[in-house]
Design a protein around this motif. Structure first.
Motif, PDB file in Angstrom:
ATOM      1  N   GLN A  40       2.057  -9.327 -11.283  1.00 60.78           N
ATOM      2  CA  GLN A  40       2.096 -10.182 -10.105  1.00 60.78           C
ATOM      3  C   GLN A  40       2.008  -9.389  -8.807  1.00 60.78           C
ATOM      4  O   GLN A  40       1.343  -9.791  -7.862  1.00 60.78           O
ATOM      5  CB  GLN A  40       3.391 -11.008 -10.096  1.00 60.78           C
ATOM      6  CG  GLN A  40       3.468 -12.043 -11.197  1.00 60.78           C
ATOM      7  CD  GLN A  40       2.524 -13.209 -10.958  1.00 60.78           C
ATOM      8  OE1 GLN A  40       1.372 -13.171 -11.387  1.00 60.78           O
ATOM      9  NE2 GLN A  40       3.003 -14.223 -10.275  1.00 60.78           N
ATOM     10  N   SER A  41       2.698  -8.235  -8.733  1.00 61.26           N
ATOM     11  CA  SER A  41       2.683  -7.425  -7.512  1.00 61.26           C
ATOM     12  C   SER A  41       3.094  -6.002  -7.842  1.00 61.26           C
ATOM     13  O   SER A  41       3.633  -5.729  -8.919  1.00 61.26           O
ATOM     14  CB  SER A  41       3.632  -8.013  -6.451  1.00 61.26           C
ATOM     15  OG  SER A  41       4.975  -7.950  -6.903  1.00 61.26           O
ATOM     16  N   ALA A  42       2.808  -5.091  -6.909  1.00 58.53           N
ATOM     17  CA  ALA A  42       3.176  -3.678  -7.075  1.00 58.53           C
ATOM     18  C   ALA A  42       3.556  -3.111  -5.716  1.00 58.53           C
ATOM     19  O   ALA A  42       2.980  -3.493  -4.688  1.00 58.53           O
ATOM     20  CB  ALA A  42       2.034  -2.882  -7.684  1.00 58.53           C
ATOM     21  N   GLN A  43       4.521  -2.186  -5.702  1.00 57.50           N
ATOM     22  CA  GLN A  43       4.981  -1.585  -4.454  1.00 57.50           C
ATOM     23  C   GLN A  43       5.171  -0.086  -4.640  1.00 57.50           C
ATOM     24  O   GLN A  43       5.834   0.348  -5.583  1.00 57.50           O
ATOM     25  CB  GLN A  43       6.319  -2.191  -4.007  1.00 57.50           C
ATOM     26  CG  GLN A  43       6.273  -3.663  -3.678  1.00 57.50           C
ATOM     27  CD  GLN A  43       7.641  -4.188  -3.273  1.00 57.50           C
ATOM     28  OE1 GLN A  43       8.548  -3.429  -2.978  1.00 57.50           O
ATOM     29  NE2 GLN A  43       7.792  -5.506  -3.260  1.00 57.50           N
ATOM     30  N   ILE A  44       4.580   0.691  -3.733  1.00 55.47           N
ATOM     31  CA  ILE A  44       4.815   2.137  -3.679  1.00 55.47           C
ATOM     32  C   ILE A  44       4.485   2.614  -2.271  1.00 55.47           C
ATOM     33  O   ILE A  44       3.570   2.090  -1.623  1.00 55.47           O
ATOM     34  CB  ILE A  44       3.968   2.912  -4.719  1.00 55.47           C
ATOM     35  CG1 ILE A  44       4.333   4.406  -4.689  1.00 55.47           C
ATOM     36  CG2 ILE A  44       2.473   2.707  -4.490  1.00 55.47           C
ATOM     37  CD1 ILE A  44       3.699   5.221  -5.792  1.00 55.47           C
ATOM     38  N   ASN A  45       5.224   3.581  -1.780  1.00 59.00           N
ATOM     39  CA  ASN A  45       4.941   4.197  -0.480  1.00 59.00           C
ATOM     40  C   ASN A  45       4.049   5.407  -0.728  1.00 59.00           C
ATOM     41  O   ASN A  45       4.523   6.457  -1.187  1.00 59.00           O
ATOM     42  CB  ASN A  45       6.248   4.610   0.213  1.00 59.00           C
ATOM     43  CG  ASN A  45       6.016   5.053   1.647  1.00 59.00           C
ATOM     44  OD1 ASN A  45       5.009   5.691   1.961  1.00 59.00           O
ATOM     45  ND2 ASN A  45       6.948   4.744   2.521  1.00 59.00           N
ATOM     46  N   VAL A  46       2.757   5.267  -0.448  1.00 61.24           N
ATOM     47  CA  VAL A  46       1.802   6.332  -0.762  1.00 61.24           C
ATOM     48  C   VAL A  46       1.948   7.520   0.180  1.00 61.24           C
ATOM     49  O   VAL A  46       1.400   8.592  -0.091  1.00 61.24           O
ATOM     50  CB  VAL A  46       0.352   5.808  -0.730  1.00 61.24           C
ATOM     51  CG1 VAL A  46       0.132   4.771  -1.817  1.00 61.24           C
ATOM     52  CG2 VAL A  46       0.005   5.240   0.649  1.00 61.24           C
ATOM     53  N   ASN A  47       2.667   7.347   1.288  1.00 63.42           N
ATOM     54  CA  ASN A  47       2.881   8.465   2.215  1.00 63.42           C
ATOM     55  C   ASN A  47       4.015   9.368   1.740  1.00 63.42           C
ATOM     56  O   ASN A  47       3.853  10.592   1.657  1.00 63.42           O
ATOM     57  CB  ASN A  47       3.182   7.935   3.614  1.00 63.42           C
ATOM     58  CG  ASN A  47       1.997   7.223   4.224  1.00 63.42           C
ATOM     59  OD1 ASN A  47       0.896   7.759   4.270  1.00 63.42           O
ATOM     60  ND2 ASN A  47       2.203   6.004   4.688  1.00 63.42           N
TER      61      ASN A  47
END
Length: 452
Positions: A40-47
């Protein structure tokens, strides 16, 4: 129509509606079981994923998942992870730091819901940040070319450099996020220090302790501090002490520099010095090679002073992403972890090669970078050296590089890359894992080196 007839018709309609609803529900259940869970969704801070270890990727499905889903997770290109399932979410934690400008795919096969049913594959792809680096591009002086020195910005993974600040006779600079601190040379050969906003703010001229020259300039971006050593112009009336250490807090805007004092309560003459990353403190080496620990804000407020912490022949640098300083003393290397108070010092692992030739520290396991000789001549290679030996990660071995040498090498803040500068004023960014060159730019003094 009789009451009995109407009643029979109502019951037929009611039973028919119940049957239709039941069939639809059954179809939905079968469809759900046949397709398996979906992302449904994905979250990651690529910085932050390219700056620090332990960053998390949260994969949220459309239904609660069987905990076994965490056991089959893979990452391409390979990256060490731990994974857990919490309800409908797979929590993926990267145990290391991810590479710059890299496309990662996380795949979880054979995912089932807690209600069983069909298995599915959940997959998510993301690309990590490609941070900007800054470097100095001296004026060429040729007709129609760059007539002023310039600080240029460019992505590590490639891309055309763009000028962000230009001025005549730039000696050195440091970068603190969206701020530059630039040391320029006046017509009388003295120095001027200017704080330059890259977002349009008015420049701030730093009040130096009279006329003189800046002999070192370093930055601590996380703490919004920069520091410099200042040598006053010689006077017939008094003896000018060289390399006097000062620190400036850019969060205070137009302010005064903080003079850093030694144990004699005079402004410290620093043979070398370094900020402790992510703190407001620094370690300074005196003329006699003694080491002092200084809280710079305590110096400003008068609440603390310098604390002697030993002796060292040389400050080699901090291990990237840590508060561990590596020093060389009497033929040995010592690691001092300023992030802990109990037993902060320990022996650094023994590595091959001359102790004094380490140009940069790579990790706490004892790996360093050294400028070495190669078949092309003295100082023409950079080797990654550890207890098992050394391997060349960069060499000037082309016809175009004949007669040139490596002048400096420093490590990226995340410890995964190196910036190698030559006397031809070329900077090459190198992947330390395999020696791959990410790109070369014309210039010198990359900002990675300014925190050493």
């Amino acid at each position: 129509m009789s009451i009995d007839t109407a009643g029979r018709r109502f019951r037929r309609l009611l039973y028919g509606s119940i049957t239709i609803v039941s069939v639809v529900a059954a179809v939905l259940v079968v469809a759900n079981f046949s397709h398996g869970p979906e992302l449904q969704s994905a979250q990651i801070n690529v910085n932050t994923a390219v700056e620090r270890s332990g960053q998390r990727l949260l994969l949220q499905a459309n239904e609660p998942l069987d905990p076994s889903a965490a056991d089959t997770l893979t990452v391409s290109p390979a990256a060490a992870t731990t994974a857990t399932v919490d309800g409908d979410t797979i929590d993926v934690q990267f145990t290391g730091i991810l590479s710059y400008n890299t496309r990662y795919t996380v795949t979880v096969p054979e995912v089932r819901s807690v209600a069983a049913g069909s298995a599915s594959t959940i997959s998510y792809t993301f690309t990590t940040a490609n941070p900007t680096t800054y470097f100095l591009s001296p004026a060429t002086g040729s007709p129609g070319s760059q007539v002023s020195d310039a600080v240029l910005a460019a992505p590590v993974g490639g891309g055309a450099p763009t000028p962000v600040y230009q001025a005549p006779r730039i000696r050195q600079f440091v970068a603190l996020g969206d701020t530059l601190v630039v040391d320029t040379v006046n017509d009388d050969a003295t120095d001027a220090l200017t704080i330059v906003s890259l977002t349009g703010g008015a420049p701030i001229v730093v009040n130096l302790a009279g006329a003189g020259t800046i002999t070192s300039l370093k930055a601590n971006p996380a703490s919004k501090l920069f520091g410099y050593t200042f040598t006053p112009q010689q006077s017939a009336h008094y003896e000018a002490q060289p390399d006097q250490l000062y620190v400036y807090d850019i969060t205070r805007g137009n302010d005064y520099s903080i003079p850093i004092t030694g144990t004699d309560f005079e402004v410290l003459t620093a043979k070398d010095w370094m900020f402790i990353p992510g703190t407001t403190s620094l370690v300074a080496q005196t003329e006699g090679s003694d080491l002092v620990l200084v809280d710079t804000l305590g110096e400003r407020d008068g609440t603390s002073g310098p604390a002697p912490i030993g002796h060292a022949d040389e400050l080699l640098g901090f291990v990237p992403t840590t508060k561990t300083l590596i020093t060389a003393d009497a033929g040995s290397r010592v690691a001092t972890d300023f992030g802990q108070t109990a037993n902060p010092s320990s022996a650094f692992p023994t590595v091959a090669g001359d102790i004094g030739s380490a140009a940069a520290v790579v990790n706490a396991g004892g790996t360093t970078l050294q400028i070495q000789d190669s078949g092309s001549g003295p100082g023409t290679a950079v080797a990654k050296v550890d207890a098992s030996g050394s391997s060349i990660i960069f060499a000037l071995d082309t016809p175009e590089s004949a007669g040139h040498a490596v002048t400096s090498v420093c490590v990226a803040p995340n410890g995964l890359y190196a910036a190698v500068t030559t006397d031809a004023q070329h900077i090459t960014y190198v992947d330390l894992s395999n020696g791959t060159a990410l790109g070369t730019v014309d210039g010198r003094d990359p900002n990675w080196c300014a925190s050493r």
